[in-house]
Scaffold this motif. Sequence first.
Motif, mmCIF file in Angstrom:
data_model
loop_
_atom_site.group_PDB
_atom_site.id
_atom_site.type_symbol
_atom_site.label_atom_id
_atom_site.label_comp_id
_atom_site.label_asym_id
_atom_site.label_seq_id
_atom_site.Cartn_x
_atom_site.Cartn_y
_atom_site.Cartn_z
ATOM 1 N N GLY A 44 -16.455 -15.331 27.153
ATOM 2 C CA GLY A 44 -17.656 -16.134 26.930
ATOM 3 C C GLY A 44 -17.683 -16.994 25.684
ATOM 4 O O GLY A 44 -18.761 -17.357 25.232
ATOM 5 N N VAL A 45 -16.525 -17.302 25.125
ATOM 6 C CA VAL A 45 -16.493 -18.215 23.984
ATOM 7 C C VAL A 45 -15.637 -19.430 24.307
ATOM 8 O O VAL A 45 -14.745 -19.366 25.137
ATOM 9 N N ARG A 46 -15.972 -20.525 23.662
ATOM 10 C CA ARG A 46 -15.124 -21.720 23.676
ATOM 11 C C ARG A 46 -14.577 -21.806 22.253
ATOM 12 O O ARG A 46 -15.335 -21.681 21.285
ATOM 13 N N ARG A 47 -13.260 -21.985 22.106
ATOM 14 C CA ARG A 47 -12.685 -21.940 20.771
ATOM 15 C C ARG A 47 -11.426 -22.769 20.645
ATOM 16 O O ARG A 47 -10.825 -23.166 21.646
ATOM 17 N N PHE A 48 -11.066 -23.011 19.390
ATOM 18 C CA PHE A 48 -9.772 -23.593 19.051
ATOM 19 C C PHE A 48 -9.329 -23.005 17.727
ATOM 20 O O PHE A 48 -10.136 -22.455 16.978
ATOM 21 N N PHE A 49 -8.026 -23.079 17.464
ATOM 22 C CA PHE A 49 -7.471 -22.636 16.189
ATOM 23 C C PHE A 49 -7.006 -23.864 15.432
ATOM 24 O O PHE A 49 -6.379 -24.757 15.998
ATOM 25 N N VAL A 50 -7.282 -23.885 14.134
ATOM 26 C CA VAL A 50 -6.841 -24.978 13.267
ATOM 27 C C VAL A 50 -6.241 -24.354 12.005
ATOM 28 O O VAL A 50 -6.683 -23.295 11.554
ATOM 29 N N ARG A 51 -5.231 -25.016 11.446
ATOM 30 C CA ARG A 51 -4.606 -24.533 10.212
ATOM 31 C C ARG A 51 -5.295 -25.178 9.014
ATOM 32 O O ARG A 51 -5.448 -26.390 8.958
ATOM 33 N N ASP A 52 -5.714 -24.353 8.055
ATOM 34 C CA ASP A 52 -6.374 -24.883 6.858
ATOM 35 C C ASP A 52 -5.322 -25.361 5.843
ATOM 36 O O ASP A 52 -4.123 -25.157 6.064
ATOM 37 N N PRO A 53 -5.734 -25.993 4.751
ATOM 38 C CA PRO A 53 -4.762 -26.509 3.778
ATOM 39 C C PRO A 53 -3.886 -25.427 3.135
ATOM 40 O O PRO A 53 -2.844 -25.734 2.558
ATOM 41 N N ASN A 54 -4.284 -24.158 3.245
ATOM 42 C CA ASN A 54 -3.509 -23.052 2.680
ATOM 43 C C ASN A 54 -2.561 -22.413 3.688
ATOM 44 O O ASN A 54 -1.895 -21.443 3.372
ATOM 45 N N GLY A 55 -2.561 -22.948 4.914
ATOM 46 C CA GLY A 55 -1.709 -22.396 5.953
ATOM 47 C C GLY A 55 -2.361 -21.307 6.784
ATOM 48 O O GLY A 55 -1.740 -20.765 7.696
ATOM 49 N N ARG A 56 -3.605 -20.974 6.487
ATOM 50 C CA ARG A 56 -4.335 -19.955 7.241
ATOM 51 C C ARG A 56 -4.798 -20.515 8.584
ATOM 52 O O ARG A 56 -5.197 -21.678 8.662
ATOM 53 N N VAL A 57 -4.780 -19.683 9.597
ATOM 54 C CA VAL A 57 -5.252 -20.097 10.913
ATOM 55 C C VAL A 57 -6.705 -19.676 11.067
ATOM 56 O O VAL A 57 -7.055 -18.506 10.907
#
Length: 125
Positions: A105-118
């Motif tokens: 029941g979620v809509r999502r995406f993953f993005v990498r932050d400037p520190n390399g964290r997902v």
Amino acid sequence: MSVRRVVPNIVTGTGDGTGDASAAMRANAAFYGLLGLDEVMNQGWIMTLASPSHPTAQVSIMTDDRTGPVTPDLSVEVEDVDAVYAAVVRSGAEIVYGPADEEWGVRRFFVRDPNGRVINVLSHG
């Protein structure tokens, strides 16, 4: 853009070394229960614990991410995931996964932050 909550994702092993992920989940639920957090969701591979008095104060315990390509470090629930996705794409940030509509029941995406964290960016349906 409105943020509803920010939740750290803590990766757990198999707890007692026997390969039993449910033992690791039980151990984490017991430990964080000592801090006043109650289990509010458990999919087997991810469990969310929350404060009864402040339900958006949460922590998620994960063995792994069963549908994403990596286990995210942090989850950010937003009001409009598609608007945030568009802004992130315009910024040039690296999209790691999605957007995707997940079976729970979620809509999502993953993005990498400037520190390399997902970062797992999501909205509930």
